[in-house]
Design a protein around this motif. Structure first.
Motif, PDB file in Angstrom:
ATOM      1  N   MET A  58       0.834  -1.209   0.000  1.00  0.00           N
ATOM      2  CA  MET A  58       0.000   0.000   0.000  1.00  0.00           C
ATOM      3  C   MET A  58       0.866   1.254   0.000  1.00  0.00           C
ATOM      4  O   MET A  58       0.559   2.231  -0.700  1.00  0.00           O
ATOM      5  N   VAL A  59       1.953   1.236   0.768  1.00  0.00           N
ATOM      6  CA  VAL A  59       2.871   2.381   0.778  1.00  0.00           C
ATOM      7  C   VAL A  59       3.473   2.559  -0.614  1.00  0.00           C
ATOM      8  O   VAL A  59       3.539   3.677  -1.147  1.00  0.00           O
ATOM      9  N   ALA A  60       3.888   1.460  -1.223  1.00  0.00           N
ATOM     10  CA  ALA A  60       4.489   1.529  -2.563  1.00  0.00           C
ATOM     11  C   ALA A  60       3.483   2.046  -3.591  1.00  0.00           C
ATOM     12  O   ALA A  60       3.833   2.871  -4.453  1.00  0.00           O
ATOM     13  N   LEU A  61       2.234   1.571  -3.514  1.00  0.00           N
ATOM     14  CA  LEU A  61       1.213   2.056  -4.446  1.00  0.00           C
ATOM     15  C   LEU A  61       0.919   3.534  -4.242  1.00  0.00           C
ATOM     16  O   LEU A  61       0.690   4.276  -5.212  1.00  0.00           O
ATOM     17  N   ASN A  62       0.944   3.982  -3.007  1.00  0.00           N
ATOM     18  CA  ASN A  62       0.730   5.402  -2.721  1.00  0.00           C
ATOM     19  C   ASN A  62       1.849   6.243  -3.332  1.00  0.00           C
ATOM     20  O   ASN A  62       1.594   7.290  -3.951  1.00  0.00           O
TER      21      ASN A  62
END
Length: 132
Positions: A58-62
């Motif tokens: 999720m951090v990477a997608l953000n």
């Protein structure tokens, strides 16, 4: 005299067979419990790793979404429109992946069909061998 000994020896053999069968079943249950405990332990660790991986994803997608928005803004698109475009793009990908996963989940059967078939076959063989 031979005839009177035969029923008691047959009975002794049957008792012995049932005793050994009972021990075998007890050992199988004990083995299954042991395997289940080990599986649950491994599953707990695996679940923790999956949760951590999901948080990092999720951090990477953000960060990736921010990069795409910044890229669109640098190319002259208004920040609001760039954000909407990136959100719609990610939303479409999420929709496709979600529908695919839901479809695959519906087709999965929770019953171990191969195991059930093997058990039925074993039962049939036992019935045949014991003439029941």
């Amino acid at each position: 005299m031979r005839r009177s000994e035969q029923p008691s020896s047959t009975l002794a053999l049957l008792v012995d067979v049932f005793r050994h069968s009972s021990r075998l079943v007890e050992k199988e249950i004990e083995l299954a419990r042991s395997e289940l405990r080990a599986s649950v332990s491994r599953a707990g660790v695996a679940l923790a790793l999956l949760v951590f991986a999901a948080v990092l994803a999720m951090v990477a997608l953000n960060l990736l979404a921010g990069f795409f928005v910044g890229l669109l803004v640098q190319n002259g698109i208004a920040p609001t429109l760039a954000t909407v475009l990136v959100a719609v793009g990610f939303g479409l990908v999420a929709l496709v992946l979600g529908l695919r996963g839901l479809n695959d989940l519906k087709s999965a059967t929770p019953v171990p069909e191969q195991t059930m078939a093997n058990l039925r076959q074993d039962a049939a063989i036992l019935r045949e061998k014991t003439n029941v």
